[in-house]
Design a protein around this motif. Structure first.
Motif, short mmCIF file in Angstrom:
data_model
loop_
_atom_site.label_atom_id
_atom_site.label_comp_id
_atom_site.label_asym_id
_atom_site.label_seq_id
_atom_site.Cartn_x
_atom_site.Cartn_y
_atom_site.Cartn_z
N SER A 183 0.82 -1.22 0.00
CA SER A 183 0.00 0.00 0.00
C SER A 183 0.85 1.27 0.00
O SER A 183 0.38 2.32 -0.39
CB SER A 183 -0.90 0.04 1.24
N ASN B 138 1.71 -0.69 11.18
CA ASN B 138 1.07 -1.65 10.30
C ASN B 138 2.14 -2.58 9.72
O ASN B 138 3.26 -2.17 9.43
CB ASN B 138 0.23 -0.99 9.22
N GLU C 181 2.17 -5.33 6.70
CA GLU C 181 1.40 -5.88 5.59
C GLU C 181 1.87 -7.27 5.20
O GLU C 181 2.97 -7.70 5.55
CB GLU C 181 1.50 -4.95 4.38
N TYR D 135 -3.71 -10.08 1.83
CA TYR D 135 -4.18 -8.88 2.52
C TYR D 135 -4.85 -9.17 3.86
O TYR D 135 -4.66 -8.42 4.82
CB TYR D 135 -5.15 -8.10 1.62
N CYS E 44 -2.99 -3.99 11.31
CA CYS E 44 -2.96 -2.53 11.40
C CYS E 44 -2.18 -2.07 12.64
O CYS E 44 -2.02 -2.81 13.61
CB CYS E 44 -4.37 -1.97 11.46
N CYS F 279 -0.71 8.72 10.03
CA CYS F 279 -0.31 8.23 8.71
C CYS F 279 0.43 9.37 8.02
O CYS F 279 0.73 10.38 8.65
CB CYS F 279 -1.52 7.78 7.90
N PRO G 45 -9.75 4.85 11.91
CA PRO G 45 -9.41 3.42 11.95
C PRO G 45 -10.34 2.60 11.06
O PRO G 45 -11.50 2.96 10.85
CB PRO G 45 -9.62 3.04 13.41
N CYS G 46 -9.83 1.48 10.56
CA CYS G 46 -10.66 0.57 9.76
C CYS G 46 -11.68 -0.11 10.68
O CYS G 46 -11.61 0.00 11.91
CB CYS G 46 -9.78 -0.46 9.05
N GLY G 47 -12.59 -0.83 10.10
CA GLY G 47 -13.63 -1.50 10.87
C GLY G 47 -13.08 -2.52 11.86
O GLY G 47 -13.56 -2.62 12.99
N CYS H 279 -10.15 -2.51 13.32
CA CYS H 279 -9.52 -1.79 14.44
C CYS H 279 -10.58 -1.18 15.37
O CYS H 279 -10.43 -1.21 16.59
CB CYS H 279 -8.58 -0.70 13.93
N ARG H 280 -11.63 -0.65 14.79
CA ARG H 280 -12.71 -0.10 15.62
C ARG H 280 -13.30 -1.18 16.51
O ARG H 280 -13.60 -0.95 17.68
CB ARG H 280 -13.80 0.51 14.74
#
Length: 103
Positions: free
Chosen positions: A24, A44, A46, A50, A55, A79, A88-90, A92-93
């Protein structure tokens, strides 16, 4: 800004510099402040598959739990996008909510 918050942000930025993100090219760093004042960082990491990517936020939380911390006061996430908020992504939330409720 308090000295503790300055340190949290500084460590968050240092963690971002350690990110492994060849796919990414989106480095992310995180730092959590525990209730007892420790600062635990994550970045993160990677993977070509994926779904195996981890994260920064989850890395920091998982490291903190491994080190015996279960209560958190704050989190800083960074970032390399300037002048734009990225949340945050889902996944992480979900982890942040779970930690908030369960630990």
């Amino acid at each position: 800004m308090t000295d503790q918050v300055k340190e949290l942000v500084s460590k968050c930025l240092q963690a971002r510099d350690k990110a492994y993100c060849p796919y990414s090219r989106f480095p992310v760093g995180a730092a959590v402040l525990t209730a007892d004042g420790a600062i635990i960082t994550g970045c993160n990491v990677e993977n070509a598959s994926y779904g195996l990517t981890v994260c920064a936020e989850r890395t920091a939380i998982q490291r903190a739990v491994v080190e015996g911390h279960t209560q958190f006061s704050a989190i800083a996430v960074t970032c390399d996008i300037k002048d734009r908020f990225v949340g945050p992504c889902g996944a992480c939330r979900q982890v942040l909510m779970e930690v908030r409720r369960c630990l």
